[in-house]
Design an enzyme around this catalytic site. Structure first.
Site, short mmCIF file in Angstrom:
data_model
loop_
_atom_site.label_atom_id
_atom_site.label_comp_id
_atom_site.label_asym_id
_atom_site.label_seq_id
_atom_site.Cartn_x
_atom_site.Cartn_y
_atom_site.Cartn_z
N ARG A 1 0.86 -1.19 0.00
CA ARG A 1 0.00 0.00 0.00
C ARG A 1 0.90 1.25 0.00
O ARG A 1 2.11 1.15 0.15
CB ARG A 1 -0.96 -0.01 1.20
CG ARG A 1 -0.28 -0.51 2.49
CD ARG A 1 -0.86 0.07 3.70
NE ARG A 1 -0.75 1.49 3.71
CZ ARG A 1 0.39 2.14 3.97
NH1 ARG A 1 1.52 1.49 4.26
NH2 ARG A 1 0.43 3.47 3.96
N GLY A 2 0.24 2.41 -0.14
CA GLY A 2 1.03 3.64 -0.28
C GLY A 2 1.25 3.88 -1.77
O GLY A 2 1.62 2.95 -2.51
N ALA A 3 0.99 5.12 -2.21
CA ALA A 3 0.97 5.40 -3.64
C ALA A 3 2.26 4.98 -4.39
O ALA A 3 2.18 4.27 -5.40
CB ALA A 3 0.67 6.88 -3.86
N ARG B 1 -6.95 -0.29 -7.48
CA ARG B 1 -7.21 0.84 -6.57
C ARG B 1 -7.32 2.13 -7.39
O ARG B 1 -6.45 2.41 -8.22
CB ARG B 1 -6.11 0.97 -5.49
CG ARG B 1 -6.10 -0.22 -4.52
CD ARG B 1 -5.30 0.07 -3.27
NE ARG B 1 -6.01 0.95 -2.35
CZ ARG B 1 -5.45 1.48 -1.26
NH1 ARG B 1 -4.19 1.21 -0.96
NH2 ARG B 1 -6.15 2.27 -0.46
N GLN C 1 -3.12 2.80 9.84
CA GLN C 1 -1.77 2.85 9.26
C GLN C 1 -0.79 3.56 10.19
O GLN C 1 0.43 3.44 10.03
CB GLN C 1 -1.80 3.59 7.91
CG GLN C 1 -2.36 2.78 6.75
CD GLN C 1 -3.84 3.05 6.54
OE1 GLN C 1 -4.55 3.42 7.48
NE2 GLN C 1 -4.33 2.85 5.34
N ASP D 1 -1.62 10.85 -2.31
CA ASP D 1 -1.90 9.79 -3.30
C ASP D 1 -2.10 10.36 -4.69
O ASP D 1 -1.96 9.66 -5.69
CB ASP D 1 -3.14 9.00 -2.90
CG ASP D 1 -2.81 8.08 -1.75
OD1 ASP D 1 -2.76 8.56 -0.61
OD2 ASP D 1 -2.53 6.90 -2.02
N ASN E 1 -5.19 12.74 -0.04
CA ASN E 1 -4.44 11.82 0.83
C ASN E 1 -5.43 11.08 1.72
O ASN E 1 -6.65 11.28 1.63
CB ASN E 1 -3.41 12.61 1.66
CG ASN E 1 -2.43 11.71 2.39
OD1 ASN E 1 -1.86 10.79 1.79
ND2 ASN E 1 -2.24 11.92 3.67
N LYS E 2 -4.92 10.25 2.57
CA LYS E 2 -5.75 9.40 3.44
C LYS E 2 -6.84 10.21 4.14
O LYS E 2 -6.61 11.33 4.59
CB LYS E 2 -4.81 8.73 4.45
CG LYS E 2 -5.44 7.78 5.44
CD LYS E 2 -6.30 6.72 4.81
CE LYS E 2 -5.60 5.90 3.75
NZ LYS E 2 -6.53 5.02 2.99
O1 MRU Z 1 -4.72 3.37 1.68
P1 MRU Z 1 -3.24 3.51 1.78
O2 MRU Z 1 -2.67 2.98 3.04
O3 MRU Z 1 -2.55 2.99 0.54
O4 MRU Z 1 -3.02 5.10 1.79
C1 MRU Z 1 -1.71 5.60 1.88
C2 MRU Z 1 -1.67 7.08 2.01
O5 MRU Z 1 -2.67 7.75 2.06
C3 MRU Z 1 -0.31 7.71 2.00
O6 MRU Z 1 -0.30 8.89 2.77
C4 MRU Z 1 0.07 8.08 0.55
O7 MRU Z 1 -0.07 6.98 -0.29
C5 MRU Z 1 1.46 8.58 0.46
S1 MRU Z 1 2.62 7.26 0.68
C6 MRU Z 1 4.18 7.84 0.58
#
Ligand code: MRU
Length: 369
Positions: A53-55, A90, A203, A243, A253-254
């Site tokens: 996970r994470g962009a 996603r 997270q 993201d 973002n999240k």
């Molecule tokens: O749903 P996730 O855990 O993939 O979401 C991740 C985030 O929102 C992070 O802040 C974002 O991807 C930046 S990661 C360097």
């Protein structure tokens, strides 16, 4: 970064198995498990099910998925099929489409016989580039932390607040929002990090695990505590990941990031976003209107996973039977609430002019596309 003293990236190519290995993040922070991805379906499940996970990490993983698809069948049709199934895993993180487009465009120009080798090389390139981008973001972020530290009594820690996990396991290494933290710690600059829990998937526990493993002082807080801490002067700077950031500087973002930005603005706390250039979506301008927000399963709200008293990992239900649940996974922070974007090329205003000044090449290419 190191796990129990051993250096890891969040994914790596295993030559002996001719396969990708990932850290399966579903089990962290309680168990450190490694998974091997052997089929295109494994890649899709890993991204959709948030084993990775994470962009930035989603993008790099997808590039290896394209490499596998090309090895199985190097035709254009196979490339298109792999692009489609990986892309639909996603919807919000733009790095996924960025990596898939980059791979497909390069492979289409490559003779079929050479595609498997070229695709794997490209995936390695994307992974290595991500590490370097994040290292540079860290250096630019460190400059900001140093300036804040200079205005404080000698030895007093700079107090940072972060949301979700924009750490090394959300990228290939270093992280985006965490890279300045690691670099500050490594040069001996005292910091303390307020780590938002980040319901529903918590997270923040991943961030706490990362920071703890690196010896960085931190406190895990509920998502609702940030505004209170800011009102009491306990936060010097907010730094989050993204993201997808629009060409005009709106930041997706999240879920919950927007509320942190509002509280920061109300309390005069600088709100920075760590932004690798592959996370800029040059095709959109108005984040609230144009960015698709992933709606995830209600089970993530109604149940919480954790370590049970007997040491096993289990789920507990927190909602009454029959209550409806809603689970939008991201939100958009308008550019006007963002103090600055920390990119691999430096720090800029969250605006079309700011981004175009640092990335004239990308802005021009996008305008001509
Ligand atoms: O749903 P996730 O855990 O993939 O979401 C991740 C985030 O929102 C992070 O802040 C974002 O991807 C930046 S990661 C360097």
């Amino acid at each position: 970064m190191k796990v129990n003293g051993t250096p890891y990236r969040s994914l790596w190519w295993d030559d002996a198995q001719s396969a990708l290995k990932i850290i399966d993040q579903r089990w962290l922070p309680h168990e450190f498990r490694i998974e091997q991805l052997d089929t295109v379906d494994d890649y899709c499940q890993a991204i959709k099910g948030m084993h990775v996970r994470g962009a930035p990490l989603i993008g790099a993983t997808a590039a290896y998925g394209m490499a596998l698809a090309t090895r199985i069948d190097p035709s254009d049709e196979s490339l298109d099929r792999a692009w489609d199934v990986l892309h639909e895993t996603r919807p919000t993180a733009i790095n996924l489409r960025w990596a898939l487009d980059r791979c497909r465009a390069a492979l289409r120009k490559t003779p079929e016989a050479n595609r498997p080798e070229t695709a794997l090389k490209l995936a390695h390139e994307i992974a290595d580039e991500d590490v370097e981008i994040n290292r540079r973001i860290g250096l630019h972020g460190l400059d900001i932390i140093k300036k804040i530290a200079a205005g404080k009594p000698e030895g007093e820690p700079v107090r940072l607040l972060t949301h979700c996990n924009a750490g090394w396991i959300a990228t290939v290494d270093w992280g985006t929002a965490t890279s300045p933290m690691y670099q500050a710690h490594d040069v001996g600059l005292p910091i303390h990090v307020w780590v938002d829990e980040t319901r529903p998937r918590n997270q923040g526990a991943l961030t706490a695990w990362e920071l703890g493993s690196h010896g960085i002082s931190h406190t895990y807080i509920t998502d609702n505590a940030g505004g209170h801490l800011m009102q009491h002067g306990l936060v010097d700077m907010v730094i989050v990941g993204t993201d997808r950031t629009t060409r005009s500087g709106d930041v997706c973002n999240k879920i919950g990031t927007y509320l942190k930005a509002l509280a920061a603005r109300d309390n005069g706390v600088p709100f920075y976003v760590a932004l690798p250039s592959p996370t800029i979506d040059w095709t959109v301008s108005n984040g609230v209107a144009e960015i698709p927000i992933e709606e995830r399963s209600g089970d993530e709200i109604s149940h919480i996973q954790g370590s049970l008293a007997d040491g096993s990992i289990g789920l507990v239900q927190v909602t009454p039977e029959g209550s409806k649940v809603g689970n939008p996974a991201f939100d958009v922070t308008p550019s006007r609430l963002v103090t600055g974007l920390i990119t691999e090329r430096g720090v800029c205003d969250a605006s079309a002019e700011g981004l175009a000044s640092l990335f004239p090449d990308l802005a021009t290419a996008a305008a001509q596309a």
